[in-house]
Design an enzyme around this catalytic site. Structure first.
Site, PDB file in Angstrom:
ATOM      1  CG  HIS A  39      -1.784   1.180   1.387  1.00  0.00           C
ATOM      2  ND1 HIS A  39      -3.114   1.191   1.058  1.00  0.00           N
ATOM      3  CD2 HIS A  39      -1.517   2.442   1.850  1.00  0.00           C
ATOM      4  CE1 HIS A  39      -3.635   2.383   1.296  1.00  0.00           C
ATOM      5  NE2 HIS A  39      -2.679   3.171   1.782  1.00  0.00           N
ATOM      6  CD  GLU A  40       1.581   3.660   3.654  1.00  0.00           C
ATOM      7  OE1 GLU A  40       1.807   4.710   3.034  1.00  0.00           O
ATOM      8  OE2 GLU A  40       0.542   3.478   4.326  1.00  0.00           O
ATOM      9  CG  HIS A  86       0.313   6.316  -0.688  1.00  0.00           C
ATOM     10  ND1 HIS A  86      -0.726   7.021  -1.276  1.00  0.00           N
ATOM     11  CD2 HIS A  86      -0.207   5.746   0.435  1.00  0.00           C
ATOM     12  CE1 HIS A  86      -1.823   6.874  -0.544  1.00  0.00           C
ATOM     13  NE2 HIS A  86      -1.538   6.112   0.498  1.00  0.00           N
ATOM     14  CG  HIS A 110       0.294   9.147  -6.922  1.00  0.00           C
ATOM     15  ND1 HIS A 110      -0.881   9.356  -6.245  1.00  0.00           N
ATOM     16  CD2 HIS A 110       0.131   9.788  -8.107  1.00  0.00           C
ATOM     17  CE1 HIS A 110      -1.711  10.072  -6.973  1.00  0.00           C
ATOM     18  NE2 HIS A 110      -1.115  10.358  -8.114  1.00  0.00           N
TER      19      HIS A 110
END
Length: 671
Positions: A461-462, A465, A468
């Site tokens: 998940h991290e 990010h 991105h």
């Protein structure tokens, strides 16, 4: 002595010289940075030349270059490796930085230049990106009160400064409660605990200078303890300490702070002409209105509660089989859910974790990024801010893309949770600036460090990010990377989690830490089959938190947030053996700052899209489909905030999705 924060950073990749920076350097550096920023802003506002995009908006983009650089280092360290000096400086800085921001947005001459550009925008020949940035700057100034006059303007400045102080205090109180509490475990207290939990408890004791074993409030240690300890009394003690963070009646109590924050947010919204804070906050998000948020959450709440209630009956039966004729309590749920998972799916987390070693899961996340986006990762041997942190250079086809820093282990100086931040954001204005991206987690350290499947999902998940930020490709830092609507920012992170579910990823990287053997195929199949196990619980604890957050910010601010929380949960019919994921006194998402205030629903809003987006890869017949990966990068990962979130998603998928894929993904479509 020369302050390293104020000198050019000439080391590899322009990284901060962490080994030279001392806590005493930050105060003078912030003073100098704000002084430089004020001078730059004054020069823009007082420029005798007619406003144009370059001398106003682009100049604004670069006015706070030094402040951005100093703050990028300081606030990363304040969250990941707090010290008494850093906490004191953070308390001092909170009102000063809020006042500095208000000085800028209250500058009438500066706003007049922005407004002149806005009114004449059709004749400026702006690119689409420039037009977007102009709109966002003007909107930011308006929402900061640029058009307010007199007493209202002065009061808004006071409110924002006080909110900054309270948010900092809330965070530091929570960190103090988490840091101060630990439970010594005697040898008999270790009964029934798998080796990895015992090893983590030993490492936690060593980190705190204690003998033997201790239990802390680190989620990666406490949750496995609740799953495996047969000692109901110890589970209750641990659970109560975990849920009492920020509400212990000591100097770190957050309840009065939460009430004041909510009152000030309501006042802020009304000063700006909004009915309430929810209306103000959601205006710029994809959801737009509180009603749209509630509609989504209730579509999920009803089947989730039904599923959780059925699960509670099954867990109660298991507890009665153990001879406990009492109501199922929150500290019982995880223990009996783990028993049930083992019985129904033959899945034992103690047997699973040796296949999910930390370095192997990092390698898996990197491998997926390589296969999807052609990124390569080279370890760097450079001084960082803490011995636990490590760094990699990210390249593509030989081109430097970013520096990625991973800081994975729980410690007393680190706030709880997991997050991604950028010490430096990507931009092209003023030269090609590549980002420095940081992932922070709180995994229980071991030798080796073994993750739960949930931990591995957090890592993915991290890193979503981080991608991105790493793949960002815009001119202006104002729209770089994760600078998007709050209910869109979780799309890349939650989408990336899906690649952990891909069998070939697990087959390649989920290898036994001692033997090197691949995870047995039948274990892999059981793991994937059990992914929706206990989704009623997980969904209820999350949605309840999101609905309480929304209720806090609609209408008049509650004088007693705890009473309002209780009312909302009663109205929802909250199952008695499940608590909110984040009780109000430790709901850092909502009260440590404005980021997720009236916006905790964002994870689920984004999940509607991530479920639909991964379905596109499945429909393509190849979850590593290069054309689809390129489309994802072009329209979402590299685009930052260069367009409205709906437009970016529609460009990728061709349409906006409904809630059906989310319900199927959580196994709630038949609940």
């Amino acid at each position: 002595m020369t302050n390293p924060l104020l000198q050019p950073w000439t080391g590899p990749f322009g990284l901060p010289p962490f080994d030279q920076i001392r806590d005493a350097d930050f105060g003078p550096a912030f003073d100098m940075a704000m002084e430089e920023g004020r001078a730059a802003i004054g020069a823009i506002a007082e420029n005798p030349d007619a406003p144009d995009f370059a001398n106003t908006i682009e100049a604004l983009e670069q006015a706070d270059a030094l402040l951005d650089r100093v703050a990028g280092v300081f606030f990363n360290l304040a969250g990941a490796d707090s010290t008494a000096d850093r906490e004191a400086l953070q308390r001092d800085l909170a009102p000063r930085l809020a006042a500095y921001s208000s000085e800028i947005t209250n500058n009438r001459a500066l706003f007049a230049r922005i407004e002149a550009l806005w009114q004449g925008r059709e004749g400026l020949g702006l690119s689409a990106e420039q037009a977007r940035v102009l709109m966002l700057y003007r909107r930011m100034f308006l929402r900061a009160g640029a058009q307010l006059e007199g007493a209202a303007r002065a009061r808004l400045t006071e409110v924002k400064a006080r909110l900054a102080v309270l948010g900092t205090q809330f965070s530091q109180n929570l960190l103090a409660d988490e840091r101060d509490w630990f439970l010594p475990l005697a040898q008999a207290d270790l009964e029934g605990l798998p080796d990895f939990v015992v090893a983590s408890a030993a490492a936690a004791a060593q980190e705190r200078g204690q003998e033997g074993h201790v239990l802390t409030l680190s989620r990666s240690l406490l949750v496995p303890f609740l799953q495996f300890s047969p000692r109901r009394d110890l589970r209750e003690t641990a659970f109560r300490a975990w849920t009492a963070r920020g509400a212990n009646g000591n100097e770190h109590d957050n309840r009065a702070i939460a009430a004041e924050i909510l009152a000030l947010r309501q006042e802020r919204a009304q000063l700006l002409g909004y009915r309430d804070f929810a209306a103000f906050k959601l205006e710029t998000e994809m959801a737009r209105t509180p009603g749209a948020v509630r509609d989504l959450l209730m579509q999920v709440w009803t089947p989730a509660r039904s599923k959780a209630e059925a699960d509670a009956r099954a867990l109660t039966a298991l507890m009665q089989d153990d001879g406990i004729n009492a109501a199922l309590e929150p500290w019982d749920w995880r223990y009996y859910a783990e028993k049930r998972r083992k019985a129904e799916h033959d899945l034992d987390e103690a047997a699973l974790k040796p296949y999910l070693e930390l370095d192997a899961m990092i390698a898996a996340a990197f491998d997926v990024a390589n296969r999807l986006f052609g990124l390569s990762f080279r370890p760097l041997d450079l001084p960082l801010y803490h011995p636990d942190a490590r760094a990699w250079e990210v390249t593509r086809d030989g081109r430097h893309m970013a520096v990625f820093i991973g800081d994975y282990f729980a410690r007393g100086s680190k706030r709880s949770g997991a997050w991604c931040s950028a010490m430096r954001s990507q931009k092209r204005l003023g030269g090609d600036t590549r980002p420095i991206v940081v992932n922070v987690c709180n995994f229980a350290k071991g030798r080796p460090t073994l993750l739960s499947y949930d931990d591995a999902r957090t890592l993915f998940h991290e890193f979503g990010h981080a991608l991105h930020q790493i793949l960002s490709d815009v001119t202006y830092s104002f729209i770089s990377g994760t600078s998007v609507a709050r209910d869109f920012v979780e799309l890349p992170s939650q989408l990336y989690e899906h690649w952990l579910e891909v069998p070939e990823v697990l087959e390649r990287h989920a290898r036994h830490v001692e033997t090197g053997d691949a995870m047995p195929r039948e274990m892999l199949e059981r793991l994937l089959a059990a992914q929706n196990f206990d989704q009623g619980f997980a969904t209820v604890e999350y949605v309840a938190s999101a609905l309480v957050d929304l209720a806090f910010h609609e209408g008049a601010a509650p004088a007693d947030p705890m009473a309002r929380q209780a009312e909302v949960l009663a109205e929802l019919g909250m199952p008695r053996a499940i608590t909110m994921r984040h009780d109000t006194p430790h709901f850092a998402h909502v009260f440590s700052g404005d980021g997720y205030s009236s916006g905790y629903y964002s994870y689920m809003w984004s999940e509607v899209m991530d479920a639909d987006a991964f379905a596109a890869f499945r429909e393509a017949g190849d979850v590593f489909d290069p054309a689809l990966a390129a489309k994802l990068e072009r329209h979402i990962l590299s685009a930052g905030g260069s367009d409205e979130a709906e437009a970016l998603y529609t460009a990728f998928r061709g349409r906006m999705p409904g809630v059906e894929a989310l319900l199927r993904g959580r196994g709630l479509d038949a609940a």
